[in-house]
Write an enzyme that holds these catalytic residues in place. Structure first.
Site, PDB file in Angstrom:
ATOM      1  N   ASN A 208      -4.270   7.233   6.927  1.00 21.79           N
ATOM      2  CA  ASN A 208      -4.280   6.919   5.493  1.00 21.79           C
ATOM      3  C   ASN A 208      -5.386   7.756   4.869  1.00 21.79           C
ATOM      4  OD1 ASN A 208      -4.456   5.761   2.928  1.00 21.79           O
ATOM      5  ND2 ASN A 208      -5.704   4.048   3.670  1.00 21.79           N
TER       6      ASN A 208
ATOM      7  N   ARG B 196       0.809  -1.226   0.000  1.00 20.94           N
ATOM      8  CA  ARG B 196       0.000   0.000   0.000  1.00 20.94           C
ATOM      9  C   ARG B 196       0.844   1.279   0.000  1.00 20.94           C
ATOM     10  NH1 ARG B 196      -5.247  -1.114   1.326  1.00 20.94           N
ATOM     11  NH2 ARG B 196      -5.597   1.081   1.768  1.00 20.94           N
TER      12      ARG B 196
ATOM     13  N   HIS C 144      -2.327   4.263 -38.616  1.00 24.05           N
ATOM     14  CA  HIS C 144      -2.672   5.650 -38.321  1.00 24.05           C
ATOM     15  C   HIS C 144      -1.654   6.306 -37.397  1.00 24.05           C
ATOM     16  CE1 HIS C 144      -6.489   5.096 -40.359  1.00 24.05           C
ATOM     17  NE2 HIS C 144      -6.548   3.926 -39.754  1.00 24.05           N
TER      18      HIS C 144
END
Ligand code: M6R
Length: 617
Positions: A107, A27, A513
């Site tokens: 957090n 995290r 393209h």
């Protein structure tokens, strides 16, 4: 972003807090810190608040603690993914108030911190960091009049933004407080112990019984009690415990060098688990009990909008091709961050499908709220039980991938595809857009996927050879068409994330393209070309690349004789129904990204600048 852990009990708090952080390191990993309350050998009353924090990974903090461990049976800890203030020691959490008695980890993002900080400075508070977080602990200090619970509640009423916090105070050594609004928080209990954490794996060594704390709630833990209260009213909230089915082994590496490799190999099982119980015994129908409450809505839906981010967005794109093909319902797919700001055209007959591994992605949650306000019904596809996304949905289709720890998503992606396939078949069955025989045939094919995935994982020769030859390449191009255009996007994302090599994912038809200008003898082009209705078209792309001396690495179906003829390297996947091919073609691309990252000596599980769940905008 950021992981927090809190502990109160009879164990050595440092051990529990650091073990918890190891499971949350995905995290955030730019700094880490811990605080405990230590009574030492002295009588009660001489308790001290001890804090250790540092810049860098958790391993740096662990080395510090090995030299000088912290004592105490209550504490809080944190791994950081910086939002406000650079990653350095003073910005690392925990932060403490002016009295030095109260410590906090956080957090989220406090949106009104500048205004609060100015006010607090005027009142004489001394700030030590550039973080938004520090205002919360100063506010708690300001309101503290002998009851931590009351002070935390008063402080939280002042802050705007997202938070999950854990707080301890030297004056109340028998209390651990947590609170959440917009960032995940769970509380766990065991005999004589209480825990707080941002995610389930952090607690699995000690308990599998948790309380899912909701936005606007606070939890007060002592060794023998849990009290959950509403922050605004201060009233007690009744909440049932939830039993978690994941086990500790699932959150460990089990001999693999990285979580990512382990998770890639777990895909056959994860797919099997996700299919389990969702196909009738006679294999002629899809059963999604979870959707029963929405049966009426599903029968009159005239548009589906899928919202998600990153890898989950790629799954959504595969979902669009599949649902439109099998059910003939128009499907739009948007990244949640675009959807939420584009004033989407949505009404009561629109079904919104939110896809998220973590269930905590801020943009996806905001997109869901936007859709709800406009009257849409919301189904989510999610991997984490009780996460915010699931709690804000009318129905949830869980992926059963187990904990996904590596930042780069792999097994969660394939399981998202499986749920989307099941969902499309379920809708087709309800709306009678498929014959019984065709439905049966597709269900049988779907059930074969785990076995086919196993076959791909057994033979990595070509992928390893490609990684060895091309790991120094300056860039990669990924091409695919129709259902495998998202596979090309996903392959490119994987290599970008963990190898830091620039990669472009393109629809094959778009090559002329623009990207064709990039082709040269040093550019590896990964062409996803399994058997499909656009196989010939992909073959033309491959020939055009070869004509310009590009390096072609193809993913083709077993038995294909044309693609190998024009490719430098070919990875084969077992033959499969076209709509299910993305669940297989992606596996060699995950492996290629993984082995290239390893060869480049990259930190595979914790790539720089990234975090597993993006809980801030
Ligand atoms: O938890 P979510 O599925 O909502 O996360 C969405 C993205 O942040 C995530 O898929 C991200 O792109 C991964 N790192 C991709 O590997």
């Amino acid at each position: 972003m950021c992981g927090i852990v809190g502990y109160i009990g009879e164990r050595n708090a440092q051990e529990v807090l650091i073990k918890g952080l190891r499971r949350l390191e995905y995290r955030g990993y730019d700094s880490a810190g811990i605080a405990t309350l230590d009574a030492g050998k002295k009588p009660k009353g001489n308790i001290s608040l001890q804090v250790k924090k540092c810049k860098g990974k958790l391993s740096t903090l662990r080395s510090m603690l090995e030299k000088r461990p912290l004592r105490g049976k209550i504490g809080i800890s944190h791994v950081r993914w910086a939002t406000h203030g650079i990653p350095n020691t003073s910005n690392a959490h925990p932060h403490w108030d002016c009295s030095g008695k109260i410590a906090l980890v956080h957090n989220g993002i406090i949106e009104n911190y500048e205004q609060l900080k100015e006010e607090l400075i005027r009142q004489g508070h001394l700030f030590r960091s550039q973080t938004d977080t520090e205002v919360i602990v100063h506010l708690i200090g300001r309101y503290y009049k002998g009851r931590l619970e009351e002070a935390v509640r008063k402080a939280l009423k002042q802050v705007r933004g997202a938070y999950a916090i854990a707080v301890i105070s030297k004056d109340e050594p028998d209390t651990l407080i947590g609170a959440r609004s917009g960032s995940p928080l769970i509380a766990g209990t065991a005999q004589g112990e209480g825990f707080l954490a941002s995610d389930i794996p952090a607690l699995l060594d000690y308990t599998n019984e948790v309380f899912l704390i909701d936005d606007g709630q606070m939890v007060v833990l002592t060794r023998n009690s849990v009290k959950i209260i509403d922050v605004q009213s201060g009233e007690k909230v009744r909440k049932e415990k939830v039993k978690i089915q994941w086990d500790v082994a699932q959150a460990e590496k089990e001999g693999y060098p990285h979580f990512m490799l382990k998770e890639i190999h777990e895909q056959p099982k994860a797919i099997r688990d996700t299919l389990m119980g969702r196909i009738s015994r006679r294999r002629d129908a899809v059963i999604l009990q979870e959707l029963a409450p929405l049966r009426k809505t599903l029968s009159c839906v005239n548009k589906i909008v899928i919202i998600s981010c990153g890898t989950a967005w790629h799954a959504g794109l595969v979902g669009k091709y599949t649902i439109e093909r099998l059910c003939r319902i128009p499907v739009e797919v948007d990244t949640s961050s675009e959807f939420r700001y584009r004033d989407p055209i949505i009404d009561k007959r629109t079904l919104v499908v939110a896809i998220s591994q973590s269930g905590e992605t801020a943009d996806t949650l905001a997109g869901m709220r936007e859709a709800k306000d406009k009257g849409a019904k919301i189904i989510s596809i999610c991997n984490v039980l009780g996460s915010s996304v699931t709690r804000e949905s009318q129905a949830v289709l869980y992926t059963h991938a187990g904990p996904e720890i590596a930042v780069a998503s792999t097994k969660a992606y394939t399981c998202q595809l499986i749920v989307l396939y099941l969902f499309a078949l379920y809708l087709a069955q309800a709306r009678k857009t498929l014959s019984g025989a065709r439905l049966k045939q597709l269900i049988r094919e779907l059930e074969r996927l785990p076995h086919s995935a196993e076959k791909i994982l057994k033979d990595k020769k070509v992928v390893l050879e490609c990684a060895r030859r091309y790991y120094k390449s300056f860039g990669f191009l990924y091409l695919g068409r129709a259902l495998n255009f998202p596979t090309a996007l996903e392959g490119a994302l994987k290599i970008k994330e963990i190898s830091y090599i620039h990669a472009e994912g393109y629809a094959g038809g778009e090559m002329k393209h623009g990207p064709i200008a990039l082709i040269n003898p040093h550019l590896p082009v990964v062409c996803v070309a399994p058997s499909s209705h656009v196989h010939d078209k992909m073959l033309s792309n491959i020939q055009e690349i070869k004509a310009r001396k590009g390096i072609v690495i193809s993913v083709a179906s077993a038995g294909d004789e044309l693609v190998p003829h024009h490719s430098n390297h070919v990875v084969y996947i077992p033959k499969v129904e076209e709509i299910f091919s993305p669940a297989l073609t992606v596996i060699p691309l995950q492996l290629l990204a993984y082995y290239i990252a390893v060869k480049r000596d990259c930190d595979v599980d914790q790539p720089k600048n990234l975090a597993k769940s993006v809980t801030v905008e």
